[in-house]
Design a protein around this motif. Structure first.
Motif, PDB file in Angstrom:
ATOM      1  N   GLU A 170      73.975  25.699  54.945  1.00 60.20           N
ATOM      2  CA  GLU A 170      74.242  26.591  53.815  1.00 60.20           C
ATOM      3  C   GLU A 170      73.198  27.711  53.755  1.00 60.20           C
ATOM      4  OE1 GLU A 170      76.399  23.776  50.468  1.00 60.20           O
ATOM      5  OE2 GLU A 170      74.262  23.474  50.885  1.00 60.20           O
ATOM      6  N   ILE A 171      71.948  27.359  54.015  1.00 62.41           N
ATOM      7  CA  ILE A 171      70.891  28.370  54.021  1.00 62.41           C
ATOM      8  C   ILE A 171      71.130  29.374  55.147  1.00 62.41           C
ATOM      9  CG2 ILE A 171      68.428  28.754  54.428  1.00 62.41           C
ATOM     10  CD1 ILE A 171      67.863  26.146  53.003  1.00 62.41           C
ATOM     11  N   GLN A 172      71.548  28.856  56.315  1.00 62.00           N
ATOM     12  CA  GLN A 172      71.810  29.729  57.457  1.00 62.00           C
ATOM     13  C   GLN A 172      72.935  30.715  57.142  1.00 62.00           C
ATOM     14  OE1 GLN A 172      72.978  27.670  61.023  1.00 62.00           O
ATOM     15  NE2 GLN A 172      72.920  29.520  62.285  1.00 62.00           N
ATOM     16  N   GLN A 230      62.386  22.998  40.700  1.00 57.70           N
ATOM     17  CA  GLN A 230      61.199  23.014  41.555  1.00 57.70           C
ATOM     18  C   GLN A 230      61.375  22.079  42.735  1.00 57.70           C
ATOM     19  OE1 GLN A 230      58.031  21.873  38.891  1.00 57.70           O
ATOM     20  NE2 GLN A 230      57.979  23.861  37.857  1.00 57.70           N
ATOM     21  N   GLY A 231      60.598  22.347  43.773  1.00 57.98           N
ATOM     22  CA  GLY A 231      60.629  21.466  44.937  1.00 57.98           C
ATOM     23  C   GLY A 231      61.473  22.004  46.070  1.00 57.98           C
ATOM     24  N   ALA A 232      61.619  21.185  47.111  1.00 57.37           N
ATOM     25  CA  ALA A 232      62.346  21.595  48.319  1.00 57.37           C
ATOM     26  C   ALA A 232      63.842  21.743  48.063  1.00 57.37           C
ATOM     27  CB  ALA A 232      62.096  20.574  49.427  1.00 57.37           C
ATOM     28  N   ALA A 233      64.488  22.571  48.905  1.00 55.45           N
ATOM     29  CA  ALA A 233      65.934  22.797  48.765  1.00 55.45           C
ATOM     30  C   ALA A 233      66.726  21.508  48.967  1.00 55.45           C
ATOM     31  CB  ALA A 233      66.384  23.853  49.772  1.00 55.45           C
ATOM     32  N   SER A 234      66.210  20.631  49.849  1.00 52.96           N
ATOM     33  CA  SER A 234      66.920  19.372  50.123  1.00 52.96           C
ATOM     34  C   SER A 234      67.006  18.489  48.890  1.00 52.96           C
ATOM     35  CB  SER A 234      66.209  18.622  51.260  1.00 52.96           C
ATOM     36  OG  SER A 234      64.854  18.371  50.912  1.00 52.96           O
ATOM     37  N   TYR A 289      67.874  19.371  46.105  1.00 49.20           N
ATOM     38  CA  TYR A 289      69.078  19.782  45.369  1.00 49.20           C
ATOM     39  C   TYR A 289      70.308  19.818  46.283  1.00 49.20           C
ATOM     40  CZ  TYR A 289      65.467  21.025  42.045  1.00 49.20           C
ATOM     41  OH  TYR A 289      64.393  20.971  41.195  1.00 49.20           O
ATOM     42  N   ARG A 290      70.215  19.057  47.354  1.00 45.29           N
ATOM     43  CA  ARG A 290      71.320  18.887  48.321  1.00 45.29           C
ATOM     44  C   ARG A 290      71.790  20.222  48.902  1.00 45.29           C
ATOM     45  NH1 ARG A 290      75.440  15.061  45.104  1.00 45.29           N
ATOM     46  NH2 ARG A 290      74.998  16.617  43.513  1.00 45.29           N
TER      47      ARG A 290
END
Length: 318
Positions: free
Chosen positions: A192-194, A180-184, A186-187
């Motif tokens: 990477e998302i782009q 849960q929570g923001a992607a940041s 989990y590093r």
């Protein structure tokens, strides 16, 4: 021709549209039989008493609920029927919700609602209204002896009835350890998302279900065909049974505008017509009585044959 599961009405407000409920799926599984390897004869499943090992005839079998280990409460057929809704031949729409508000986890099984003869106007009216409003009808429907929650929705020119799962049938995702929570947290970097978005974009296509096949089934069928050729076995053919679809004596000469206005004013739905319900009940009672007589005669004949066979076996043994 496919056989309807039942024929009844699709009701919303004061409008009743005669429909037939047809299955929206077909089985494509390859079914196997168990054989005795010593003689290649089929192995049957027997209904046997767990303590004595003796075969139990169908007429002696009852349904029971195990409320404790080894303790049961026996239910009569009428007990189960009494728990079902009275509208056995009706899809009773109780509310309309946004189509995208139902999560995919709730959808279970598809059916197709086919309009009865001369009931096209009401069918089209319901279909087009759902399309324009983006809504689906939430309804209760009894299929055989069980009541289901369902969603009535437009699909092309047809109205689909999708059986829905109740919330109690679903496992809450909170029962599992889900990140849960923001992607940041989990590093996961923006870069990477782009790149992941670019990958998805490069693989994007239109949904064409005809382009997908059950490849395992296809390969398994080829194996079976190869076995058939090597053994020289001929597959027997069976004739498809055609079922007549019951006709509904309803016409298009219905004042839908007046019914819609009354529905908006009363916000009540119309129960299935009593005359039609009584007619269906009489037909079902007649059919049940006829079937019962045939079944009893067949069982007596079967019992007589078994008794004769046992007597013959005893004489040979003596």
């Amino acid at each position: 021709m496919a056989r309807p599961i039942w024929s009844g009405t699709l009701s919303f407000g004061l409008l009743n549209v005669p429909v037939s409920l047809m299955s929206g799926e077909r089985s494509v599984d390859l079914h196997f039989r168990m054989l005795d390897s010593r003689s290649n004869t089929p192995v049957r499943y027997e209904r046997v008493n767990a303590e004595t090992g003796e075969e139990v005839p169908w007429k002696e079998i009852v349904k029971a609920f195990e409320y404790e280990k080894g303790s049961y409460v026996v239910l009569e057929p009428d007990d189960i029927k009494s728990a079902a809704s009275e509208g056995r031949e009706a899809v009773e729409v109780q509310a309309f919700v946004d189509a995208d508000s139902i999560g995919p986890e709730y959808y279970e099984k598809p059916y197709i609602l086919v309009p009865g003869k001369k009931a096209e106007k009401g069918y089209v009216l319901f279909r087009e209204t759902l399309k324009r409003t983006g809504k689906v009808g939430i309804a209760r429907v009894v299929i055989r002896t069980r009541e289901y929650l369902s969603a009535v929705m437009p699909r092309g020119d047809a109205l689909m009835l999708m059986l829905l799962r109740y919330p109690q049938e679903l496992i809450d995702v909170e029962d599992f350890k889900i990140p849960q929570g923001a992607a940041s947290k989990y590093r996961v970097s923006p870069k990477e998302i782009q790149m992941a978005e670019q990958l998805i974009d490069s693989m994007s296509d239109e949904w064409k279900p005809a382009g997908y096949r059950d490849e395992f089934r296809d390969r398994l069928r080829k194996v079976i065909e190869k076995r058939l050729k090597s053994k020289g076995v001929v597959t027997p053919t069976t004739e498809d049974e055609e079922a007549e679809t019951p006709e509904n004596a309803t016409t298009n000469v219905v004042d839908f505008m007046a019914l819609l206005q009354k529905s908006l004013a009363s916000k009540k739905r119309t129960p299935a017509k009593k005359a039609a319900t009584k007619s269906v009940a009489r037909k079902a009672a007649t059919k049940k009585e006829s079937t019962g007589k045939t079944s009893v005669g067949a069982k007596k004949k079967s019992t007589t044959k078994k008794a004769a066979k046992r007597a013959s076996t005893k004489r040979k043994a003596g």
